[in-house]
Design an enzyme around this catalytic site. Structure first.
Site, PDB file in Angstrom:
ATOM      1  N   ASP A 185       0.901  -1.143   0.060  1.00 46.79           N
ATOM      2  CA  ASP A 185      -0.147   0.101  -0.122  1.00 46.79           C
ATOM      3  C   ASP A 185       0.779   1.217   0.113  1.00 46.79           C
ATOM      4  O   ASP A 185       1.819   1.205   0.769  1.00 46.79           O
ATOM      5  CB  ASP A 185      -0.926  -0.174   1.198  1.00 46.79           C
ATOM      6  CG  ASP A 185      -2.050   1.130   1.086  1.00 46.79           C
ATOM      7  OD1 ASP A 185      -3.033   0.925   0.469  1.00 46.79           O
ATOM      8  OD2 ASP A 185      -1.665   2.204   1.814  1.00 46.79           O
ATOM      9  N   ASN A 208      -1.840  13.101  -4.164  1.00 40.16           N
ATOM     10  CA  ASN A 208      -2.859  13.477  -5.141  1.00 40.16           C
ATOM     11  C   ASN A 208      -3.424  15.164  -4.954  1.00 40.16           C
ATOM     12  O   ASN A 208      -3.703  15.661  -5.588  1.00 40.16           O
ATOM     13  CB  ASN A 208      -4.126  12.637  -4.904  1.00 40.16           C
ATOM     14  CG  ASN A 208      -3.968  11.396  -5.794  1.00 40.16           C
ATOM     15  OD1 ASN A 208      -3.429  11.253  -6.840  1.00 40.16           O
ATOM     16  ND2 ASN A 208      -4.767  10.186  -5.666  1.00 40.16           N
ATOM     17  N   HIS A 213      -3.745  14.555  -9.633  1.00 41.71           N
ATOM     18  CA  HIS A 213      -4.019  13.128  -9.877  1.00 41.71           C
ATOM     19  C   HIS A 213      -3.118  12.434 -10.926  1.00 41.71           C
ATOM     20  O   HIS A 213      -2.954  11.311 -11.035  1.00 41.71           O
ATOM     21  CB  HIS A 213      -5.557  12.928 -10.242  1.00 41.71           C
ATOM     22  CG  HIS A 213      -6.537  13.111  -8.917  1.00 41.71           C
ATOM     23  ND1 HIS A 213      -6.789  11.935  -8.226  1.00 41.71           N
ATOM     24  CD2 HIS A 213      -7.178  13.965  -8.561  1.00 41.71           C
ATOM     25  CE1 HIS A 213      -7.567  12.379  -7.150  1.00 41.71           C
ATOM     26  NE2 HIS A 213      -7.851  13.698  -7.631  1.00 41.71           N
ATOM     27  N   ASP A 270      -0.989   9.182 -10.715  1.00 44.90           N
ATOM     28  CA  ASP A 270      -1.005   8.166 -11.540  1.00 44.90           C
ATOM     29  C   ASP A 270       0.429   7.596 -11.840  1.00 44.90           C
ATOM     30  O   ASP A 270       0.817   6.585 -12.075  1.00 44.90           O
ATOM     31  CB  ASP A 270      -1.850   8.516 -12.850  1.00 44.90           C
ATOM     32  CG  ASP A 270      -3.339   8.440 -12.630  1.00 44.90           C
ATOM     33  OD1 ASP A 270      -3.967   8.299 -11.467  1.00 44.90           O
ATOM     34  OD2 ASP A 270      -3.993   9.120 -13.403  1.00 44.90           O
ATOM     35  N   GLU A 285      -4.588   2.679  -4.343  1.00 44.58           N
ATOM     36  CA  GLU A 285      -3.145   2.678  -4.285  1.00 44.58           C
ATOM     37  C   GLU A 285      -2.852   1.359  -3.787  1.00 44.58           C
ATOM     38  O   GLU A 285      -1.600   1.533  -3.073  1.00 44.58           O
ATOM     39  CB  GLU A 285      -2.816   3.789  -3.432  1.00 44.58           C
ATOM     40  CG  GLU A 285      -3.347   3.969  -2.172  1.00 44.58           C
ATOM     41  CD  GLU A 285      -4.627   4.455  -1.880  1.00 44.58           C
ATOM     42  OE1 GLU A 285      -4.955   4.869  -0.644  1.00 44.58           O
ATOM     43  OE2 GLU A 285      -5.087   4.701  -2.587  1.00 44.58           O
TER      44      GLU A 285
END
Length: 262
Positions: free
Chosen positions: A124, A132, A137, A141, A167
């Site tokens: 994680d 973010n 964002h 990504d 994530e």
């Protein structure tokens, strides 16, 4: 040399075309052979050429076209199956495909077809919401792509990795024992810490927390996920950027500098 006769191969197209055409030529000669004794030498030669060339052209073209179209369909189906099983952002398996592959391995292990041992990891990204919110964002990504690429770089050929959440990634290590799987988990964590991620020239260190479990004997996907998720929670609760790992005999949380055994 073994010829590839899979539905997507050219070998299958050529083999079926040759075999089908040969059968049609043989059938033409067989049917016409009853007339051969009644024909003059010139007429016999023309009949034999007709029996050879007509099926060669017509049947050859038909079988080649048919198999060519079947190959195109098989290639398209294979591409669609890959797309359906792949996370579009990170190019690893999606949640459904990952769980299906792991459960298939566990089913084989129960039938003694494969080694009934291995490990399950949940990886994680730490503070991903902050990335973010602070960078956008698009940068988030890019961070996920880097994490996925780093995870894949640490795995063996038979290992499986999938994105199972926003994530969150999962890794299945078939046949790995506890020490091997912990080394893989720790290797993933260390490599991600070293990844250079500087969107728009702004350094943004990445780290992950990892919960894992090694198994030997019968288990289920749900049991492995539950245990690994519990240890992921421990890793995050203890400060993140660490591995918390469980086996049948050992529960431990290990960081760069120390290991705490419970």
């Amino acid at each position: 040399m073994r010829i590839d006769l899979s539905p997507t191969s050219w070998g299958r197209v050529i083999a079926v075309t040759i075999a089908g055409t040969a059968v049609c030529i043989a059938a033409a000669f067989f049917v016409d052979s009853y007339n051969f004794p009644l024909l003059s030498p010139d007429a016999l030669w023309r009949a034999q050429m007709t029996d050879l060339l007509l099926p060669l052209v017509l049947a050859g073209s038909f079988f080649f076209f048919l198999m060519f179209k079947m190959r195109q369909l098989a290639v398209a189906q294979k591409a669609l199956s890959i797309v359906a099983a792949t996370d579009s952002l990170t190019a690893v398996f999606n949640r459904g495909a990952f769980s299906m592959l792991v459960e298939a391995y566990l089913d084989q292990a129960r039938s003694q077809a494969v080694v009934d041992a291995g490990a399950f990891l949940i990886v994680d990204a730490d503070h991903f919401k902050t990335i973010n919110d602070r960078l956008g964002h698009d940068c988030g990504d890019q961070a996920l792509k880097l994490i996925a690429k780093t995870i894949k770089g640490q795995l063996r050929g038979a290992d499986i990795v999938g994105r199972i959440g926003g994530e969150e990634f999962a890794v299945f290590l078939p046949g790995a024992d506890a020490s091997q799987s912990w080394l893989v988990a720790e290797g993933i964590r260390r490599r991600i810490r070293k990844v250079e991620f500087s969107p728009d020239g702004r350094p943004c260190p990445l780290s992950v927390s990892i919960g894992g479990v090694a198994f030997s004997g019968n288990t289920t996907y749900a049991d492995m996920y539950r245990t690994a998720d519990s240890h992921l929670y421990k890793a995050k609760s203890n400060g993140r950027d660490q591995v918390s790992f469980a086996t049948a005999a050992l529960l431990g949380t290990l960081t760069d500098d120390a290991a705490t055994v419970h």
